[in-house]
Scaffold this active site. Structure first.
Site, PDB file in Angstrom:
ATOM      1  N   GLU A 239       0.817  -1.209   0.000  1.00  0.00           N
ATOM      2  CA  GLU A 239       0.000   0.000   0.000  1.00  0.00           C
ATOM      3  C   GLU A 239       0.845   1.252   0.000  1.00  0.00           C
ATOM      4  OE1 GLU A 239      -2.011   0.447   4.049  1.00  0.00           O
ATOM      5  OE2 GLU A 239      -1.502  -1.674   3.990  1.00  0.00           O
TER       6      GLU A 239
ATOM      7  N   CYS B  14       0.653   3.017   7.534  1.00  0.00           N
ATOM      8  CA  CYS B  14       1.085   1.890   6.706  1.00  0.00           C
ATOM      9  C   CYS B  14       0.734   0.550   7.335  1.00  0.00           C
ATOM     10  CB  CYS B  14       2.591   1.971   6.437  1.00  0.00           C
ATOM     11  SG  CYS B  14       3.638   1.839   7.887  1.00  0.00           S
TER      12      CYS B  14
END
Length: 339
Positions: A82, A323
């Site tokens: 991501e 994250c």
């Protein structure tokens, strides 16, 4: 491949040398992957097309609180990483991933909970930026290697990615607009300094003493603060740059005024900037998030000593912008996150 590698590849395969630059600019400067629509010969298209490793956007989330966007990228092998796109007055900054997962074990990071799956190739890092730029019709002005993974644990691929991204035939981004965030892989900090690339180095510090730091960052047991600070001084002197120290404030753990004093003493003699980050709790680490008053007192204490300090503006809180959070939700079976 770097341009020099492509030139060697074309010669070895009997193609004219100028074809290397055509291929390189097609993927990097033009940011395209549909090589079948290029003006290259059919045999080159077949040879190159059979070896493409790319990362494409699986889904995008837009924050309702600000202009932050969160992305899941799907790799060829089905793994997910991501990244986050943040809009500032100066332009767009993108946080990208360098590994699938992470083996560093930092206690409050969601990316590391399932361990390290594998390293990302340079192409997979490049495509994270290129696909976002193409989708939105923008140009990213800063990149931060602070997504999932420890960049210095994937050193060779990261350096190759940065050099391609910097190249005139590529994205042509200045090294000074690139930031590498590390939890403190000391040997690689020395290696990075010797590369002579003026990249901004950000250190995940989170504590001014070894006892507390070893609890939250296991790497401190191998590379203690004395070793880490010595490496930072070397890097700063070699690259003529200041170091950014990321400091996650955890109420009752590292947020007292005596911690602030200890932190200032630790960094004496360095060119630095401190970035304070209020804890963003995850399921496995539910320590206290400091109050606004606690954050301001800590910040003010450091400033009173003469330190340069900011508090990180929290972006994308409503879209799991920290994250690792989104990937874990997706892989946990909550597939409606992409609906």
């Amino acid at each position: 491949m770097a341009l020099a590698e492509l030139q060697e590849w074309t010669q070895q395969n009997g193609y004219p040398k100028f074809r290397a630059k055509q291929i390189y600019t097609f993927f990097n400067k033009n940011q395209r992957i549909d090589i079948e629509n290029s003006n290259l010969s059919k045999d080159i298209i077949e040879a190159v097309g059979s070896d493409l490793d790319i990362a494409e956007i699986e889904c995008e989330f837009s924050s309702k609180l600000d202009s932050t966007k969160k992305y899941l990228f799907k790799l060829n092998d089905g793994n997910l990483v991501e990244g986050v796109l943040m809009k500032y007055k100066h332009g767009y900054s993108q946080c990208i991933s360098t590994q699938v997962g992470c083996r560093m074990g930092c206690v409050f990071c969601a990316s590391t909970k399932a361990g390290l799956i594998r390293n990302l190739a340079p192409a997979e890092m490049l495509r994270q930026v290129y696909s976002v730029e193409n989708k939105l019709g923008i140009r990213v002005s800063n990149i931060i290697l602070m997504g999932s993974g420890e960049p210095l644990d994937n050193y060779e691929n990261v350096i190759k990615f940065l050099k391609i991204f910097h190249s005139e035939e590529g994205h042509n981004m200045s090294y000074r607009n690139m930031t590498i965030s590390t939890c403190g892989v000391v040997d690689r900090i020395y290696d990075l300094a010797k590369e002579n690339l003026p990249i901004t180095l950000a250190i995940s510090l989170h504590s001014p003493n070894d006892e507390t730091r070893s609890k939250v960052l296991p790497i401190n047991r191998k590379y203690n603060l004395d070793k880490l600070i010595e490496a930072c001084k070397y890097y700063s002197e070699e690259t003529k740059s200041r170091i950014t120290f990321e400091y996650t404030l955890i109420s009752g753990e590292n947020s007292s005024l005596s911690d602030a004093e200890e932190l200032f003493d630790l960094l004496k003699g360095l060119k630095y900037h401190i970035n304070l980050i209020p804890l963003n709790s995850i399921e496995e680490y539910q320590k206290g998030r400091p109050s606004i008053e606690e954050i301001e007192k800590f910040k003010s204490k450091l400033i009173s000593y003469g330190a340069e300090v900011t508090v990180r503006r929290e972006l994308g809180k409503d879209i799991s912008a920290s994250c690792g959070q989104l990937r874990r939700k997706y892989e946990g079976g909550i597939n409606e996150v992409c609906s």
